[in-house]
Design a protein around this motif. Structure first.
Motif, PDB file in Angstrom:
ATOM      1  N   PHE A  78       0.739  -1.395   0.150  1.00 45.68           N
ATOM      2  CA  PHE A  78       0.099  -0.065  -0.086  1.00 45.68           C
ATOM      3  C   PHE A  78       0.733   1.412  -0.064  1.00 45.68           C
ATOM      4  O   PHE A  78       0.466   2.454  -0.477  1.00 45.68           O
ATOM      5  N   VAL A  81       1.698   2.290  -3.434  1.00 45.60           N
ATOM      6  CA  VAL A  81       0.453   2.819  -4.388  1.00 45.60           C
ATOM      7  C   VAL A  81       0.160   4.327  -3.674  1.00 45.60           C
ATOM      8  O   VAL A  81       0.192   5.204  -4.437  1.00 45.60           O
ATOM      9  N   VAL A  82       0.527   4.299  -2.486  1.00 45.50           N
ATOM     10  CA  VAL A  82       0.184   5.942  -1.952  1.00 45.50           C
ATOM     11  C   VAL A  82       1.523   6.572  -2.399  1.00 45.50           C
ATOM     12  O   VAL A  82       1.150   7.715  -2.817  1.00 45.50           O
ATOM     13  N   TRP A  84       3.293   6.294  -4.989  1.00 49.35           N
ATOM     14  CA  TRP A  84       2.918   6.772  -6.591  1.00 49.35           C
ATOM     15  C   TRP A  84       1.756   7.727  -6.600  1.00 49.35           C
ATOM     16  O   TRP A  84       1.802   8.438  -7.684  1.00 49.35           O
ATOM     17  N   SER A  85       0.635   7.619  -6.081  1.00 43.47           N
ATOM     18  CA  SER A  85      -0.525   8.505  -6.295  1.00 43.47           C
ATOM     19  C   SER A  85       0.034   9.899  -5.728  1.00 43.47           C
ATOM     20  O   SER A  85      -0.340  10.991  -6.566  1.00 43.47           O
ATOM     21  N   VAL A  87       3.262  11.277  -5.906  1.00 41.94           N
ATOM     22  CA  VAL A  87       4.072  11.786  -6.843  1.00 41.94           C
ATOM     23  C   VAL A  87       3.609  11.853  -8.297  1.00 41.94           C
ATOM     24  O   VAL A  87       3.779  12.843  -8.893  1.00 41.94           O
ATOM     25  N   ASP A  98      -0.184  14.311   2.022  1.00 42.49           N
ATOM     26  CA  ASP A  98       1.181  13.832   2.138  1.00 42.49           C
ATOM     27  C   ASP A  98       1.810  14.421   3.472  1.00 42.49           C
ATOM     28  O   ASP A  98       2.465  13.668   4.036  1.00 42.49           O
ATOM     29  N   VAL A 101       0.740  11.532   6.216  1.00 48.09           N
ATOM     30  CA  VAL A 101       1.742  10.301   6.171  1.00 48.09           C
ATOM     31  C   VAL A 101       2.431  10.053   7.498  1.00 48.09           C
ATOM     32  O   VAL A 101       2.833   8.996   8.001  1.00 48.09           O
ATOM     33  N   GLN A 161       8.884   7.832  -2.045  1.00 54.87           N
ATOM     34  CA  GLN A 161       8.747   9.228  -2.702  1.00 54.87           C
ATOM     35  C   GLN A 161      10.005   9.819  -3.453  1.00 54.87           C
ATOM     36  O   GLN A 161       9.859  10.072  -4.828  1.00 54.87           O
TER      37      GLN A 161
ATOM     38  N   SER B  14       7.048  15.690 -11.090  1.00 56.73           N
ATOM     39  CA  SER B  14       7.080  14.575 -11.498  1.00 56.73           C
ATOM     40  C   SER B  14       7.834  14.592 -13.057  1.00 56.73           C
ATOM     41  O   SER B  14       8.386  13.522 -13.459  1.00 56.73           O
ATOM     42  N   LEU B  32      -6.317   4.080  -8.191  1.00 61.03           N
ATOM     43  CA  LEU B  32      -5.102   4.181  -7.483  1.00 61.03           C
ATOM     44  C   LEU B  32      -5.207   5.102  -6.149  1.00 61.03           C
ATOM     45  O   LEU B  32      -4.898   4.817  -5.048  1.00 61.03           O
ATOM     46  N   ILE B  33      -5.711   6.359  -6.447  1.00 58.79           N
ATOM     47  CA  ILE B  33      -6.042   7.358  -5.689  1.00 58.79           C
ATOM     48  C   ILE B  33      -6.975   6.791  -4.468  1.00 58.79           C
ATOM     49  O   ILE B  33      -6.743   7.067  -3.260  1.00 58.79           O
ATOM     50  N   SER B  36      -5.154   4.463  -2.216  1.00 59.81           N
ATOM     51  CA  SER B  36      -4.398   5.082  -1.231  1.00 59.81           C
ATOM     52  C   SER B  36      -5.447   5.884  -0.091  1.00 59.81           C
ATOM     53  O   SER B  36      -4.740   5.966   1.028  1.00 59.81           O
ATOM     54  N   PHE B  39      -6.738   3.432   2.277  1.00 62.26           N
ATOM     55  CA  PHE B  39      -5.814   2.853   3.037  1.00 62.26           C
ATOM     56  C   PHE B  39      -5.324   3.739   4.277  1.00 62.26           C
ATOM     57  O   PHE B  39      -5.331   3.610   5.559  1.00 62.26           O
ATOM     58  N   LEU B  40      -5.045   5.016   3.911  1.00 66.30           N
ATOM     59  CA  LEU B  40      -4.655   6.149   4.698  1.00 66.30           C
ATOM     60  C   LEU B  40      -5.847   6.507   5.874  1.00 66.30           C
ATOM     61  O   LEU B  40      -5.778   6.719   7.060  1.00 66.30           O
ATOM     62  N   LEU B  44      -5.159   5.760   9.348  1.00 65.39           N
ATOM     63  CA  LEU B  44      -4.744   7.203  10.053  1.00 65.39           C
ATOM     64  C   LEU B  44      -5.721   8.161  10.565  1.00 65.39           C
ATOM     65  O   LEU B  44      -5.730   8.367  11.634  1.00 65.39           O
TER      66      LEU B  44
END
Lengths: 278, 306
Positions: A78, A81-82, A84-85, A87, A98, A101, A161, B14, B32-33, B36, B39-40, B44
């Motif tokens: 994960f 994936v985080v 990647w998203s 960046v 960001d 995290v 990152q 990037s 994908l976002i 993410s 999960f966070l 969190l």
């Protein structure tokens, strides 16, 4: 020829600052750590071995290793994936996400410990949905894994990152123009390039999780042989004034931590050699 | 092991934007976002929100009553005291170590850098244990200390020592790499122009690394106030006496006084949020390239004074 410890310089203060650094380092870090190794050396090999191979200690090591490894693995997947998203894509609130995290670094472990326990206990926000499924999260090895996943979360994201930011877009474009699909480019071009960072992040998360105490003691329930982690066993031995036993368990854990640290350095060294070599 | 929170001064661009061959189709992107954020959110956001909801479960009255409790106030005071000692001491150490390591070449430098990072590799519980082995009743200095009536373990000095250990590398590890990159040119110019050592340090070196120092101090402070494992081992848990805020949270929680436990915990959660905000601010400030190039002006200043 005179052996030169230090190259000459016009700047002052070398003796003073280095002297203070070494003195303070010895007083706070080196001498207390030496006490640990001397204490364990004083207890004799056979009693040392008997302590660290007793069934309760072995069960604690197994749980610590297993849960830390699963947590680090979840974070590797994960976290990728985080990272990647964060960046590659832009989405509303990205800067706040960001910054968030790093929450597991900033939140005191006792706070995350009681928060996770309350969430995953039988009538907690999340636990109440797991209960009908027959899943007991709090006070079980699963709970330990959840806490260790939380505590290791920032490591993979933060090591990946910069590596993803440094990726050369031309390489990916070249792969695409040669007919590679996005998935194939990811597997054959991107993953090999960022693999050292991914491994480093995994190792850091694993090492942190191995030694973690505060966030786990509440959610684990601390049942001997079942949900007792190694750091907790050290505390248990200390409470019984068994200093030798606590020291023996600690020495094994410390040696493992140093081995992981060494592995991380080897990964970085190999990766930097590859970069220079070609 | 907080090794990865370091200055990220590189740009966040990037280079992939606007190059369709190397980005994913919109559905994949949003999936994908979504993964993410879920999960966070799960790991969190929900725990963080839980702290505040539990703290106010019985209303604002119970919340503030829990914070006004004398034992809670004593815990807040002790936490502030410990941080007020540990942060400046480790800051001075970090600056001294950075000066020695970054400005001079000497044998064993890499070993020294590794040793400074060592506390991050040690489990918090072991960080407490080692001080018991030195200062505890049966430790190396135990007989001497008890003969002179000096209490370290199960008292405030032990808590301070354990906190010094776990926050040891924070400032040093932020400042050393930056000072190394900046080199010695500015300082050598200042000394050649007749500035003293301290003057050079405070007027040339410190302004150059101030954001890195501040960054290290923020992280050091967060850990000093929030440390649990190491402090727990050496504190003895004497309520109102040797309980820091995290330890007080544990005591209240184990007494099933959940509202009070989460009330104190919510203060620590606010501290964590403030830490993250400050950290992001410092990252943003230090990323502005050469925002206030101090060197030229200061050097000119110094040359006029002599």
């Amino acid at each position: 020829m005179r052996l030169r410890i230090k190259q000459p310089s016009v700047l002052p203060g070398f003796g003073l600052t280095l002297g203070f650094t070494l003195l303070y380092l010895s007083a706070i870090v080196l001498i207390p750590l030496a006490a640990l190794f001397l204490k364990s050396a004083g207890m004799g090999w056979s009693s040392f071995w008997a302590t660290v191979t007793s069934p309760r200690v072995v069960a604690a090591y197994k749980l610590s290793f297993g849960a830390a490894a699963i947590g680090a693995l979840i974070n590797a997947v994960f976290g990728f994936v985080v990272a990647w998203s964060l960046v590659r894509y832009s989405f509303p609130g990205k800067r706040i996400v960001d910054a968030m995290v790093d929450l597991p670094f900033a939140l005191p472990t006792a706070v995350s410990g009681i928060a996770l326990t309350t969430l995953y206990s039988r009538n907690g926000w999340i636990g109440q949905y797991l209960e009908p499924l027959g899943i007991q999260a709090a006070f079980s090895p699963l709970g330990v894994t959840i806490a260790l996943t939380f505590i290791g979360l920032p490591f993979v994201v933060r090591t990946l990152q910069p590596a993803l930011e440094d990726l050369d877009p031309d390489m990916e474009e070249a792969a695409a123009s040669l007919g590679a699909s996005r998935w194939r480019t990811l597997r054959r071009v991107i993953l090999p390039t960022v693999l050292p960072s991914l491994l480093t992040g995994f190792a850091l998360a694993f090492a942190r999780a191995l030694g973690e105490y505060g966030s786990v003691v509440f959610i684990s329930g601390n049942m001997p042989m079942r949900t007792e982690i190694a750091p907790l066993l050290i505390v248990a031995k200390l409470e019984q004034y068994d200093y030798a036993g606590a020291t023996a368990i600690a020495v094994v854990m410390l040696l493992i931590s140093f081995a992981i640290l060494l592995a991380i350095n080897v990964i970085q060294w190999v990766a930097s050699r590859h970069r220079i070599g070609g | 092991m907080a090794g990865t929170i370091a200055f990220r001064t590189g740009s966040a661009s990037s280079g992939a934007a606007g190059r369709p061959a190397i980005t994913e189709p919109a559905p994949v992107r949003w999936a994908l976002i979504g993964v993410s954020l879920s999960f966070l959110g799960l790991f969190l956001l929900i725990p963080l929100a839980g702290v505040f909801v539990e703290a106010f479960r019985k209303g604002a009255g119970a919340f503030f009553a829990a914070l006004r409790d004398p034992a809670a106030l004593a815990a807040v005071k002790l936490t502030l005291l410990v941080a007020a000692i540990a942060v400046p001491v480790n800051c001075v150490f970090g600056l001294a170590a950075s000066w020695a390591i970054a400005k001079f070449n000497f044998v064993g430098k890499n070993l020294l850098i590794t040793l400074i990072d060592l506390p991050f590799a040690v489990s918090p519980v072991i960080s407490g244990l080692i001080y018991i082995l030195v200062y505890g009743l049966h430790g190396w200095l135990g007989p001497f200390l008890s003969a002179h009536d000096i209490e370290i373990i199960f008292a405030v000095p032990g808590i301070v020592l354990a906190t010094l250990f776990v926050t040891f590398p924070f400032v040093a590890r932020e400042v050393i790499p930056l000072m190394q990159v900046q080199g010695n040119d500015d300082e050598e110019a200042a000394i050649t122009l007749g500035a003293g050592g301290l003057q050079t340090f405070f007027r040339v070196t410190l302004p150059n690394v101030k954001w890195a120092v501040l960054y290290g101090v923020i992280l050091c402070n967060a850990r000093a106030m929030g440390e649990f494992g190491a402090v727990s081992v050496v504190s003895g848990h004497i309520r109102g006496k040797t309980s820091t805020m995290p330890l007080h949270v544990e005591i209240l929680y184990n007494e099933y006084n959940f509202v009070a436990a989460f009330a104190v915990a919510s203060l620590l959660a606010l501290l964590a949020l403030a830490t993250l905000a400050l950290k992001s601010f410092v990252e943003w400030r230090s990323r502005r390239p050469f925002a206030e190039a101090p060197d030229a002006a200061v050097l000119e200043d110094l040359s006029h004074e002599h």
